[in-house]
Design a protein around this motif. Sequence first.
Motif, short mmCIF file in Angstrom:
data_model
loop_
_atom_site.label_atom_id
_atom_site.label_comp_id
_atom_site.label_asym_id
_atom_site.label_seq_id
_atom_site.Cartn_x
_atom_site.Cartn_y
_atom_site.Cartn_z
N ALA A 192 0.83 -1.21 0.00
CA ALA A 192 0.00 0.00 0.00
C ALA A 192 0.86 1.25 0.00
O ALA A 192 0.61 2.20 -0.77
CB ALA A 192 -0.93 -0.01 1.21
N ILE A 193 1.89 1.26 0.81
CA ILE A 193 2.80 2.41 0.86
C ILE A 193 3.51 2.58 -0.48
O ILE A 193 3.61 3.68 -1.03
CB ILE A 193 3.82 2.26 2.01
CG1 ILE A 193 3.10 2.35 3.36
CG2 ILE A 193 4.92 3.31 1.92
CD1 ILE A 193 3.95 1.99 4.55
N ASP A 194 3.98 1.48 -1.04
CA ASP A 194 4.68 1.49 -2.33
C ASP A 194 3.77 2.00 -3.45
O ASP A 194 4.17 2.81 -4.28
CB ASP A 194 5.20 0.09 -2.63
CG ASP A 194 6.16 0.05 -3.79
OD1 ASP A 194 7.02 0.96 -3.88
OD2 ASP A 194 6.07 -0.88 -4.60
N LEU A 195 2.52 1.52 -3.46
CA LEU A 195 1.56 1.97 -4.47
C LEU A 195 1.33 3.47 -4.38
O LEU A 195 1.29 4.16 -5.41
CB LEU A 195 0.22 1.26 -4.27
CG LEU A 195 -0.09 0.07 -5.15
CD1 LEU A 195 -1.43 -0.53 -4.76
CD2 LEU A 195 -0.06 0.41 -6.60
N CYS A 196 1.15 3.97 -3.19
CA CYS A 196 0.94 5.41 -3.00
C CYS A 196 2.12 6.21 -3.53
O CYS A 196 1.93 7.23 -4.20
CB CYS A 196 0.69 5.73 -1.52
SG CYS A 196 -0.91 5.17 -0.93
#
Length: 104
Positions: free
Chosen positions: A87-91
Amino acid sequence: MPGINYRELRAVISIAEVLRLIGFVPAQTCGPQLRGRCPVHASCFQSSRVFSVNLKTNAYRCFKCGSAGNQLDLYAAVTKKSLYQAAIDLCEKLNCPTPWIHRW
Protein backbone atom coordinates in the motif's frame (compact mmCIF):
# COMPACT_ATOMS: atom_id res chain seq x y z
CA MET A 1 3.78 1.80 13.11
CA PRO A 2 0.74 3.86 12.01
CA GLY A 3 -2.20 2.13 10.39
CA ILE A 4 -3.42 2.61 6.82
CA ASN A 5 -7.05 3.18 5.89
CA TYR A 6 -7.23 0.44 3.23
CA ARG A 7 -10.87 1.18 2.40
CA GLU A 8 -10.00 4.77 1.55
CA LEU A 9 -6.99 3.67 -0.47
CA ARG A 10 -9.06 1.18 -2.50
CA ALA A 11 -11.48 4.02 -3.25
CA VAL A 12 -8.76 6.17 -4.86
CA ILE A 13 -6.62 3.53 -6.61
CA SER A 14 -8.28 1.39 -9.26
CA ILE A 15 -7.28 -2.07 -10.40
CA ALA A 16 -6.72 -0.58 -13.88
CA GLU A 17 -3.92 1.59 -12.41
CA VAL A 18 -2.36 -1.44 -10.75
CA LEU A 19 -2.55 -3.43 -14.01
CA ARG A 20 -0.75 -0.62 -15.86
CA LEU A 21 1.88 -0.45 -13.14
CA ILE A 22 2.63 -4.19 -13.30
CA GLY A 23 2.56 -4.23 -17.12
CA PHE A 24 -0.46 -6.50 -17.60
CA VAL A 25 -1.48 -6.97 -21.25
CA PRO A 26 -4.88 -8.66 -21.68
CA ALA A 27 -5.29 -11.49 -24.18
CA GLN A 28 -9.06 -10.93 -24.27
CA THR A 29 -11.36 -8.04 -23.38
CA CYS A 30 -15.13 -8.15 -23.01
CA GLY A 31 -16.54 -4.94 -21.55
CA PRO A 32 -15.09 -4.43 -18.06
CA GLN A 33 -13.77 -8.03 -17.98
CA LEU A 34 -10.14 -8.70 -18.95
CA ARG A 35 -8.49 -12.12 -19.33
CA GLY A 36 -4.86 -13.01 -19.80
CA ARG A 37 -1.65 -14.40 -18.36
CA CYS A 38 -1.47 -14.46 -14.59
CA PRO A 39 1.05 -11.90 -13.28
CA VAL A 40 1.07 -13.63 -9.87
CA HIS A 41 2.37 -17.05 -10.96
CA ALA A 42 3.72 -15.81 -14.34
CA SER A 43 1.83 -17.99 -16.83
CA CYS A 44 4.09 -19.33 -19.56
CA PHE A 45 1.91 -18.85 -22.65
CA GLN A 46 1.10 -15.43 -24.13
CA SER A 47 -2.37 -16.67 -25.11
CA SER A 48 -3.18 -17.87 -21.59
CA ARG A 49 -6.52 -16.65 -20.19
CA VAL A 50 -6.45 -18.12 -16.67
CA PHE A 51 -6.32 -14.66 -15.06
CA SER A 52 -9.57 -12.69 -14.93
CA VAL A 53 -10.03 -9.06 -13.88
CA ASN A 54 -13.21 -7.02 -13.51
CA LEU A 55 -12.50 -3.30 -13.87
CA LYS A 56 -15.88 -2.30 -12.39
CA THR A 57 -15.59 -4.30 -9.18
CA ASN A 58 -11.78 -3.96 -8.84
CA ALA A 59 -11.50 -7.71 -8.36
CA TYR A 60 -9.27 -10.38 -9.87
CA ARG A 61 -8.89 -14.14 -9.81
CA CYS A 62 -6.51 -16.69 -11.28
CA PHE A 63 -8.18 -19.99 -12.05
CA LYS A 64 -4.85 -21.83 -11.99
CA CYS A 65 -2.94 -20.62 -8.91
CA GLY A 66 -6.04 -19.54 -6.96
CA SER A 67 -4.85 -16.01 -6.22
CA ALA A 68 -7.81 -13.64 -5.87
CA GLY A 69 -8.76 -10.34 -4.30
CA ASN A 70 -8.80 -6.61 -4.91
CA GLN A 71 -6.29 -4.17 -6.38
CA LEU A 72 -4.17 -3.99 -3.22
CA ASP A 73 -4.08 -7.78 -2.90
CA LEU A 74 -2.96 -8.04 -6.54
CA TYR A 75 -0.12 -5.56 -6.14
CA ALA A 76 1.03 -7.24 -2.91
CA ALA A 77 0.95 -10.70 -4.55
CA VAL A 78 2.85 -9.61 -7.67
CA THR A 79 5.51 -7.66 -5.77
CA LYS A 80 5.67 -10.27 -2.97
CA LYS A 81 5.27 -7.58 -0.31
CA SER A 82 3.06 -7.40 2.75
CA LEU A 83 -0.24 -5.60 2.23
CA TYR A 84 1.04 -2.75 4.39
CA GLN A 85 4.27 -2.29 2.43
CA ALA A 86 2.47 -2.77 -0.91
CA ALA A 87 0.00 0.00 0.00
CA ILE A 88 2.80 2.41 0.86
CA ASP A 89 4.68 1.49 -2.33
CA LEU A 90 1.56 1.97 -4.47
CA CYS A 91 0.94 5.41 -3.00
CA GLU A 92 4.51 6.45 -3.75
CA LYS A 93 4.47 5.10 -7.32
CA LEU A 94 1.08 6.64 -8.14
CA ASN A 95 1.76 9.97 -6.40
CA CYS A 96 -1.14 9.44 -4.04
CA PRO A 97 -1.04 10.51 -0.39
CA THR A 98 -1.08 7.54 1.98
CA PRO A 99 -4.39 7.55 3.93
CA TRP A 100 -3.00 7.07 7.44
CA ILE A 101 -5.28 6.23 10.33
CA HIS A 102 -4.79 8.87 12.99
CA ARG A 103 -5.19 7.61 16.52
CA TRP A 104 -5.76 10.26 19.12
